[in-house]
Write a protein that holds these residues in place. Structure first.
Motif, short mmCIF file in Angstrom:
data_model
loop_
_atom_site.label_atom_id
_atom_site.label_comp_id
_atom_site.label_asym_id
_atom_site.label_seq_id
_atom_site.Cartn_x
_atom_site.Cartn_y
_atom_site.Cartn_z
N ASN A 52 -22.27 -3.04 -6.90
CA ASN A 52 -22.13 -3.64 -5.36
C ASN A 52 -21.41 -4.82 -5.38
OD1 ASN A 52 -23.49 -4.13 -3.04
ND2 ASN A 52 -24.83 -5.53 -3.01
N ALA A 53 -21.41 -5.84 -6.35
CA ALA A 53 -20.66 -7.03 -5.93
C ALA A 53 -18.91 -7.19 -6.21
CB ALA A 53 -21.18 -8.01 -7.80
N LYS A 97 -14.87 -2.70 -15.80
CA LYS A 97 -13.50 -2.46 -15.40
C LYS A 97 -13.94 -1.01 -15.09
CE LYS A 97 -11.40 -0.59 -19.80
NZ LYS A 97 -11.02 -0.60 -21.13
N TYR A 98 -14.21 0.08 -15.11
CA TYR A 98 -14.41 0.94 -14.29
C TYR A 98 -13.81 1.01 -12.63
CZ TYR A 98 -16.53 5.81 -12.50
OH TYR A 98 -16.12 6.74 -12.19
N ILE A 99 -14.80 0.20 -12.13
CA ILE A 99 -14.43 0.14 -10.55
C ILE A 99 -13.40 -0.55 -10.78
CG2 ILE A 99 -15.52 -2.35 -10.54
CD1 ILE A 99 -16.84 0.03 -7.97
N GLU A 100 -12.54 -1.68 -11.60
CA GLU A 100 -11.05 -1.98 -11.29
C GLU A 100 -10.10 -1.22 -10.97
OE1 GLU A 100 -8.59 -5.98 -13.10
OE2 GLU A 100 -11.03 -6.24 -13.34
N GLU A 101 -10.38 0.11 -13.06
CA GLU A 101 -9.49 0.12 -12.80
C GLU A 101 -9.42 1.74 -11.95
OE1 GLU A 101 -9.76 1.52 -16.97
OE2 GLU A 101 -9.18 -0.82 -17.34
N LYS A 102 -10.63 2.19 -11.74
CA LYS A 102 -10.57 3.15 -11.00
C LYS A 102 -10.51 3.21 -8.91
CE LYS A 102 -12.80 7.76 -9.91
NZ LYS A 102 -13.81 8.80 -9.85
N TYR A 103 -10.52 2.02 -9.10
CA TYR A 103 -10.46 2.13 -6.84
C TYR A 103 -10.07 0.14 -7.40
CZ TYR A 103 -14.65 4.89 -6.67
OH TYR A 103 -15.08 6.16 -7.87
N ASN A 104 -9.61 0.17 -7.68
CA ASN A 104 -8.93 -1.17 -7.86
C ASN A 104 -9.66 -2.36 -7.30
OD1 ASN A 104 -6.56 -2.96 -7.96
ND2 ASN A 104 -5.57 -2.59 -5.86
N LEU A 105 -11.25 -2.35 -7.37
CA LEU A 105 -11.11 -3.67 -6.69
C LEU A 105 -11.92 -5.00 -7.89
CD1 LEU A 105 -14.47 -0.66 -5.64
CD2 LEU A 105 -12.56 -2.33 -3.82
N LYS A 106 -12.38 -5.88 -7.38
CA LYS A 106 -12.61 -6.64 -8.15
C LYS A 106 -14.44 -7.75 -7.57
CE LYS A 106 -7.94 -8.70 -9.59
NZ LYS A 106 -8.42 -7.71 -11.19
N GLU A 107 -14.68 -8.75 -8.45
CA GLU A 107 -15.20 -9.03 -7.49
C GLU A 107 -15.90 -9.71 -6.63
OE1 GLU A 107 -19.41 -12.04 -8.93
OE2 GLU A 107 -18.45 -11.55 -10.38
N GLU A 108 -16.50 -9.63 -5.37
CA GLU A 108 -16.63 -10.00 -4.00
C GLU A 108 -17.50 -10.96 -4.14
OE1 GLU A 108 -14.46 -9.50 -1.54
OE2 GLU A 108 -13.32 -7.59 -2.69
N PHE A 109 -16.61 -12.38 -3.58
CA PHE A 109 -18.13 -13.05 -4.16
C PHE A 109 -18.66 -12.93 -2.50
CE2 PHE A 109 -14.82 -15.55 -7.27
CZ PHE A 109 -15.88 -15.08 -8.22
N SER A 110 -17.89 -12.93 -1.69
CA SER A 110 -18.95 -12.98 -0.41
C SER A 110 -20.28 -11.71 -0.72
CB SER A 110 -18.32 -12.55 0.79
OG SER A 110 -17.51 -11.62 0.50
N ASN A 111 -20.53 -10.63 -1.55
CA ASN A 111 -21.31 -10.45 -1.29
C ASN A 111 -22.38 -10.28 -1.47
OD1 ASN A 111 -19.67 -8.35 -0.99
ND2 ASN A 111 -19.35 -7.59 -2.25
N ILE A 112 -22.15 -12.39 -1.95
CA ILE A 112 -23.62 -12.78 -3.17
C ILE A 112 -24.16 -12.67 -1.36
CG2 ILE A 112 -24.09 -14.66 -4.10
CD1 ILE A 112 -21.93 -14.67 -5.75
N ASP A 113 -24.22 -13.32 -0.67
CA ASP A 113 -25.06 -13.93 0.39
C ASP A 113 -25.12 -12.45 1.34
OD1 ASP A 113 -23.75 -16.74 0.04
OD2 ASP A 113 -22.60 -16.54 1.71
N ARG A 114 -24.12 -11.65 1.47
CA ARG A 114 -24.65 -10.12 1.88
C ARG A 114 -25.72 -9.37 1.30
NH1 ARG A 114 -19.97 -8.37 2.06
NH2 ARG A 114 -19.52 -8.54 4.68
#
Length: 174
Positions: free
Chosen positions: A72-73, A107-124
């Motif tokens: 989720n992050a 590593k999995y989420i970054e390599e498979k989906y090209n996603l990195k931590e989204e700091f706005s997700n903390i507030d969400r």
């Protein structure tokens, strides 16, 4: 009907007469089962603009759900269509990644989906947690269909889901 809070991820028309809100966690096997039910039962209702599904990831503090919190992050909620595709894939592949270490999940989420931590997700996450507490959500998945509540271990199955939706639609049409 009460106002829908935290509607970051919506499948279907937000103005549909039947609103289904689901509090879930991406690492929960029962949530994966519910999402599969959605994929197989609700597309016609979405296409007809009769149902909107509001997905709310609940970073519930349980050890077995921590992989879902890490996922989720990293999700990009500014691109809801892509995020919903990723969530669907993640639920289908859950048995593959849910036992990974924290490092392996990132590593999995970054390599498979090209996603990195989204700091706005903390507030969400905090907003959804506050809503879950306010609505007495104790378990995932918890499903609200308009004002009706189905909280695990009280599961809802395809036939009952369709029956409840049809009854809610009849109320609107009456």
């Amino acid at each position: 009907m009460t106002e829908i809070k935290n509607s970051y991820l919506v499948i279907g028309d937000v103005n549909a007469p039947v609103k289904i809100e689901v509090f879930l966690n991406y690492a929960c096997p029962y949530c994966a089962t519910f999402f599969d039910l959605v994929d197989n039962t609700l597309p016609k209702y979405f296409a007809e603009k009769k149902v909107a599904l509001v997905v709310k990831h609940y970073d519930k503090p349980r050890e077995m759900l921590l992989p879902g919190t890490l996922i989720n992050a990293n999700l990009d909620y500014s691109n809801p269509e892509r995020t919903l595709e990723i969530i669907s894939e993640l639920f289908k592949d859950q048995a593959k990644w849910d036992k990974y270490s924290s490092f392996e999940i990132k590593k999995y989420i970054e390599e498979k989906y090209n996603l990195k931590e989204e700091f706005s997700n903390i507030d969400r996450s905090l907003l959804i947690t506050a809503e879950a507490i306010e609505r007495n959500v104790k378990m995932v998945p918890t499903v609200f269909i308009n004002e009706l509540e189905f909280q695990y271990p009280r599961e809802i199955f395809a036939e009952e889901l369709v029956e409840v939706i049809e009854k809610e639609l009849e109320k609107v049409e009456a």
